[in-house]
Design a protein around this motif. Structure first.
Motif, short mmCIF file in Angstrom:
data_model
loop_
_atom_site.label_atom_id
_atom_site.label_comp_id
_atom_site.label_asym_id
_atom_site.label_seq_id
_atom_site.Cartn_x
_atom_site.Cartn_y
_atom_site.Cartn_z
N LEU A 4 12.86 -42.13 -8.10
CA LEU A 4 12.05 -41.67 -9.27
C LEU A 4 10.82 -42.31 -9.41
N LEU A 5 9.82 -41.40 -9.76
CA LEU A 5 8.61 -42.07 -9.87
C LEU A 5 8.11 -41.84 -11.29
N GLN A 6 8.14 -42.55 -12.19
CA GLN A 6 7.90 -42.45 -13.41
C GLN A 6 6.47 -42.43 -13.76
N MET A 7 5.63 -41.54 -14.46
CA MET A 7 4.18 -41.42 -14.58
C MET A 7 3.88 -41.88 -16.15
N ALA A 50 21.73 -46.52 -13.65
CA ALA A 50 22.74 -45.70 -13.13
C ALA A 50 22.51 -45.68 -11.58
N GLN A 51 21.68 -46.59 -10.81
CA GLN A 51 21.62 -46.80 -9.57
C GLN A 51 21.13 -45.91 -8.59
N ILE A 52 19.79 -45.33 -9.04
CA ILE A 52 18.67 -45.02 -8.29
C ILE A 52 17.69 -45.78 -8.36
N GLU A 53 16.68 -45.56 -7.14
CA GLU A 53 15.51 -46.44 -7.09
C GLU A 53 14.52 -45.75 -7.92
N VAL A 54 13.57 -46.73 -8.58
CA VAL A 54 12.73 -46.39 -9.58
C VAL A 54 11.18 -46.94 -9.20
N ARG A 55 10.22 -46.32 -9.45
CA ARG A 55 9.00 -46.82 -9.15
C ARG A 55 7.97 -46.43 -10.33
N LEU A 56 7.09 -47.10 -10.86
CA LEU A 56 6.14 -46.82 -11.79
C LEU A 56 4.93 -46.33 -10.96
N GLY A 57 4.62 -45.03 -11.32
CA GLY A 57 3.24 -44.51 -11.09
C GLY A 57 2.36 -44.50 -12.09
N ALA A 81 3.47 -48.33 -8.08
CA ALA A 81 2.91 -47.54 -6.96
C ALA A 81 1.48 -47.74 -7.04
N ARG A 82 0.75 -48.61 -7.84
CA ARG A 82 -0.54 -48.66 -7.76
C ARG A 82 -0.92 -50.10 -8.40
N ALA A 121 -4.27 -40.15 -6.43
CA ALA A 121 -4.36 -39.79 -4.96
C ALA A 121 -3.84 -40.63 -4.16
N GLY A 122 -3.76 -41.94 -4.50
CA GLY A 122 -3.49 -42.98 -3.67
C GLY A 122 -1.85 -43.49 -3.61
N ILE A 123 -1.24 -42.59 -4.50
CA ILE A 123 0.27 -42.89 -4.64
C ILE A 123 1.12 -42.17 -3.44
N ALA A 124 1.90 -42.96 -2.92
CA ALA A 124 2.53 -42.52 -1.84
C ALA A 124 3.75 -41.86 -2.15
N LEU A 125 4.07 -40.60 -1.63
CA LEU A 125 4.96 -39.70 -2.27
C LEU A 125 6.34 -39.51 -1.17
N GLU A 126 6.10 -40.12 -0.08
CA GLU A 126 7.08 -39.66 1.13
C GLU A 126 8.40 -39.89 0.63
N ASP A 127 8.93 -40.82 0.04
CA ASP A 127 10.33 -41.06 -0.51
C ASP A 127 10.58 -40.73 -1.82
N VAL A 128 9.68 -39.92 -2.36
CA VAL A 128 9.92 -39.73 -3.85
C VAL A 128 10.64 -38.36 -3.86
N ASP A 129 11.77 -38.44 -4.70
CA ASP A 129 12.42 -37.19 -4.84
C ASP A 129 12.26 -36.54 -6.37
#
Length: 305
Positions: A4-7, A50-57, A81-82, A121-129
């Protein structure tokens, strides 16, 4: 593992526990005070619990308040992420908590409101669901417009959940339309849902908002939530608790829902999981108090939980 990428970035909460809500010009006794990272952190912690990966965008600043947020992110295993924004500190939210757990907010914004197009534009999204954002990140101005455009252009494989937030009525219609046109899911409380689609009936409101998207979660506080998906509405009762502090309850619900939906693929199970997680969170003081997965799973075996 899903990511999860949280914006919508965290702020720092300055939390006052009150003996009663103050009358204008008067003073009340404060029975407790603490400062802790909150805001956008609440949903992220719930998803991590709840056991998923989380990243701050969203944006992290570089001052003392941002340092508190950075420490909280590290403690919960959440990466950024930045890079941090230099010269800007994080926002500060004064939270007034009444004896029955109700809370009111006074917010001074900071680095979390800055989202330049080039940095997005620089945020990597390859593994973001999953991508989540709230209305707080869509305020008037070029940064809100940049985020709305970025959301609208996300790859179709990425699922987007939008939380309108209490300021939905103040959002620029162009920003709102862009995000609503891309959102796979909406999670809103009753008042926010009414702002998006006025209706005398909550179920009809949820169904209308769910058209042309995967679904809608209409959060109803102590009454649980409505899940609208596939042309049907299901009322999911709350897990009953005695509330201590409702700060962050909606965020806990959203983060838990995303995580369980990502894990199970079952919206009904995810909504039941989120009801339980949010209920347990409000039995604990402070923000970012979502329970561990094991605590929720035990209660999921109860058919009316």
């Amino acid at each position: 593992m899903s990511c999860l990428l949280q914006m919508s970035a965290p702020v720092v909460d300055s939390i006052y526990t009150l003996s009663a809500f103050p009358v204008r010009g008067k003073e009340v006794a404060v029975t407790g005070h603490e400062m802790a990272a909150g805001g956008g952190l609440n949903a992220m912690v719930a998803a991590r619990q709840a056991q998923i990966e989380v990243r701050l965008g969203g944006s992290l600043g570089s001052g003392p308040l941002a340092g508190m947020v950075a420490a909280a992110l590290k403690r919960h295993g959440i990466d950024c992420a930045r890079p941090p924004l230099e010269g800007l500190d994080q926002g500060l939210c004064t939270v007034l908590v009444e004896p029955d757990g109700e809370r009111s907010f006074i917010t001074h914004t900071g680095a979390e409101t800055h989202l330049a197009e080039a940095s997005l534009a620089g945020i990597a999204l390859e593994d973001v669901d999953w991508v989540m954002l709230s209305g707080y990140s869509l305020r008037e101005g070029p940064d809100g417009a940049a985020l709305a455009g970025w959301i609208a252009a996300l790859p179709a494989r990425i699922r987007v959940l939008f939380d309108p937030s209490p300021i939905v009525a103040e959002l620029p219609q162009s920003h709102l339309a862009a995000v609503l046109g891309r959102a796979d899911w909406i999670s809103a409380n009753a008042d926010e849902a009414q702002e998006l689609h006025p209706s005398a009936d909550a179920a009809a409101c949820a169904l209308s908002l769910a058209e042309a998207r995967s679904g809608v979660v209409l959060r109803q506080g102590a009454e649980g939530c409505l899940l609208a998906t596939g042309g049907n509405v299901t009322a999911i009762p709350a897990h009953r608790v005695v509330p201590l502090d409702t700060n962050g309850a909606g965020d806990a619900h959203i983060g838990s829902f995303i995580a369980e939906l990502a894990r199970s693929g079952d919206p009904l199970r995810a909504a039941r999981y989120a009801n339980i997680a949010a209920a347990l969170a409000i039995t604990r003081k402070g923000p970012a108090t979502a329970p561990a997965r094991a605590e929720v799973e035990v209660l999921l075996t109860d058919p009316v939980g």
